[in-house]
Scaffold this active site. Structure first.
Site, mmCIF file in Angstrom:
data_model
loop_
_atom_site.group_PDB
_atom_site.id
_atom_site.type_symbol
_atom_site.label_atom_id
_atom_site.label_comp_id
_atom_site.label_asym_id
_atom_site.label_seq_id
_atom_site.Cartn_x
_atom_site.Cartn_y
_atom_site.Cartn_z
ATOM 1 N N GLU A 325 0.798 -1.232 0.000
ATOM 2 C CA GLU A 325 0.000 0.000 0.000
ATOM 3 C C GLU A 325 0.834 1.287 0.000
ATOM 4 O O GLU A 325 0.545 2.215 0.755
ATOM 5 C CB GLU A 325 -0.946 -0.001 1.211
ATOM 6 C CG GLU A 325 -1.887 -1.193 1.207
ATOM 7 C CD GLU A 325 -2.636 -1.368 2.528
ATOM 8 O OE1 GLU A 325 -3.822 -1.686 2.487
ATOM 9 O OE2 GLU A 325 -2.012 -1.191 3.603
HETATM 10 C C1 TNX Z 1 -4.352 -4.481 4.906
HETATM 11 S S1 TNX Z 1 -2.430 -6.657 4.591
HETATM 12 C C2 TNX Z 1 -3.098 -4.084 5.309
HETATM 13 C C3 TNX Z 1 -2.914 -3.537 6.674
HETATM 14 C C4 TNX Z 1 -4.218 -3.416 7.406
HETATM 15 C C5 TNX Z 1 -5.081 -4.616 7.123
HETATM 16 C C6 TNX Z 1 -6.374 -4.613 7.882
HETATM 17 C C7 TNX Z 1 -1.530 -5.543 4.324
HETATM 18 C C8 TNX Z 1 -0.284 -5.885 3.770
HETATM 19 N N1 TNX Z 1 -1.952 -4.290 4.592
HETATM 20 O O1 TNX Z 1 -2.245 -2.313 6.612
HETATM 21 O O2 TNX Z 1 -3.938 -3.322 8.765
HETATM 22 O O3 TNX Z 1 -5.358 -4.670 5.749
HETATM 23 O O4 TNX Z 1 -7.115 -5.756 7.649
#
Ligand code: TNX
Length: 501
Positions: A325
């Site tokens: 992300e």
């Molecule tokens: C996705 S999984 C994210 C996290 C969040 C999570 C909550 C991932 C690599 N990134 O930053 O905490 O979803 O479910």
């Protein structure tokens, strides 16, 4: 006549209880994860007849495990059991033996219970430890006769399906202290997990002391989601966690998530920001708004120092570098930062793991959520850890009534979390040729701030993941699993772990 009927009924009740007690077979023990081969024989051994634990193994870790088992034995049976370092074949005892065999299955062990005693054998210390956890479950779930545990006889031959069976704790969004982490490790070890991934940094908090960059924790570790006091592990405390896990045959994987998810670091050091200005401490739950600055040389000094210091504190082969992300990082900047971190990890003789975003050179990708570019990245990786969010994320709500959790990947009932097979997902994604290292169940902590709240989301779903990781898929059946799970919920309650379902 009335008395006659009462006496007959009482006799029937007495007989049926005795029959029930004496009928428990080794295969009736509700093992989770289910052992691969269980052969019951029709006898039993009374726990109080066992005179000692005998070990032929010179191993620091096994010695610690045996000391722990001794305490467990006392709690469960009320008997003391001394430890001997010689093996006396005439004694009724629990014998642990490292014995070379041609067995090549990973973590293979054999547990044999007969009227003469109990024996655990394995090629490896790890196998012996897994055997010991199986024996713990035998003791926990055995029926008692006159308050004495009756251990049913038989032989178990067991081995794992996947070499990586992990869980992840997000200690960044809300901080969990050393005692909480140790408590989680205790449960993980009973269920044969062998990795605990700690998500040590994110926008809301930096949770590990870095000597060369002290403000990361004094500023970046101060708060957590919601603005309450955060916290961090000193290097000494982090080593304590690493050692505690190591003695329970669990490897800690540190994660420093870059280049996004870095607001806490950016708030601590203005020189890490492209414009030289520190952002405010962040206590919300948005993602994807922060990024390290690829053009600043301080970024690389910072990353090198962090990777070097944390690598020295960990015993395992892996270092997780995040990569998820990073919506505020350009593709070129992303690649430049990630490639640099990968080289720092390699310089410390560790293997980098990344989330499954488009990361060049990723040796291990952790699959969580699929978009087009992620699939390309997955295909470039040599190995995969499976954590599909709709199945393996422990922070997804069970249903619309759940008190905690998120639902962006859907609701995940206990059945949904249990009924999936990593190999089928691999086939659907055309990833057959890629090695599946194993699975990991992450617990993200945006909505939970104490061990009890964590337990609400984690238990009992975590136990399903233990079985997916260990037991051959053809031996796993939901109905049978669910019946075994009922017994485990009672056990978990006895150690103050309440699950909502
Ligand atoms: C996705 S999984 C994210 C996290 C969040 C999570 C909550 C991932 C690599 N990134 O930053 O905490 O979803 O479910």
């Amino acid at each position: 006549m009335k008395y006659f009927y009462i006496i007959i009924s009482l006799l029937l009740v007495a007989c049926s209880t005795t029959t029930k007690e004496s009928n428990q077979k080794l295969e009736d023990i509700p093992f989770i994860p289910l052992a691969q081969e269980i052969e019951s024989s029709n006898s039993f051994l009374l726990a109080n007849e066992l005179s000692s634990i005998e070990i032929k193994v010179r191993s620091e870790r096994i010695n610690v495990a045996i000391e722990d088992f001794k305490i467990f034995w006392k709690e469960q049976t009320s008997y003391e059991i001394p430890i001997n370092n010689i093996v006396n074949d005439n004694l009724k005892s629990i014998k642990l033996e490292l014995s070379p065999s041609s067995e090549t299955s990973k973590e293979f062990y054999q547990l044999r219970i007969n009227e003469k005693g109990i024996e655990i054998k394995s090629n490896t210390e790890e196998g012996l430890y897994r055997g010991l956890t199986t024996l713990k479950q035998v003791v926990i779930f055995s029926d008692s006769k006159n308050n004495i545990k009756k251990l049913s006889t038989g032989v178990i031959n067991d081995f794992t399906s996947y070499e990586y069976r992990g869980s992840m704790m997000d200690v960044a969004r809300h901080f969990f202290d050393v005692e909480d982490v140790k408590r989680y490790i205790d449960v993980l070890s009973l269920y044969k997990f062998n990795f605990l991934h700690l998500h040590l940094s994110d926008d809301q908090g930096w949770r590990i002391e870095i000597n060369k960059w002290p403000k990361l924790t004094t500023i970046g570790g101060e708060k957590e989601v919601g603005g309450t006091d955060g916290g961090f592990y000193t290097q000494k405390e982090f080593s304590e966690i690493v050692n505690y896990a190591h003695n329970k045959f669990i490897t800690i994987i540190p994660e420093i998530d870059v280049p996004g998810h870095t607001n806490a670091a950016l708030a601590s050091y203005s020189e890490l920001n492209c414009d030289g200005i520190s952002p405010e401490i962040y206590t919300g739950t948005e993602v994807g708004f922060s990024s390290l600055c690829a053009q600043k040389k301080e970024t690389y000094t910072f990353l090198k120092d962090v990777v070097n210091e944390i690598s020295l504190l960990t015993k395992g082969p892996y270092f997780h570098i995040g990569g998820d992300e990073s919506y505020k990082t350009s593709k070129e900047d992303f690649i430049q930062i990630i490639d640099s971190v990968i080289s720092y990890v390699h310089n410390n003789n560790k293997i980098p793991i990344t989330w499954d975003n488009d990361v060049k050179n990723a040796e291990i990708a952790q699959f969580w959520n699929l978009s087009g570019s992620d699939l390309i990245a997955l295909k470039k990786s040599k190995k995969i850890i499976y954590s599909p969010a709709n199945k393996a994320y422990l922070d997804m709500k069970y249903d619309s009534l759940s008190k905690f959790g998120l639902n962006w990947a859907g609701y995940s009932s206990i059945k949904n979390a249990y009924e999936w097979d990593p190999k089928i997902i691999a086939t659907q994604l055309n990833l057959n040729e890629i090695d599946i290292l194993g699975i990991e169940a992450p617990i993200w902590s945006e909505t939970i701030s104490s061990f009890d709240e964590l337990a609400y989301l984690v238990f009992p779903r975590l136990l399903g993941h233990s079985e997916i990781g260990w037991t051959l898929n053809e031996n796993r059946k939901w109905e049978a699993y669910n019946q075994r799970l009922e017994k485990h919920k009672i056990y978990l309650k006895s150690i103050n772990i309440e699950s909502p379902y």
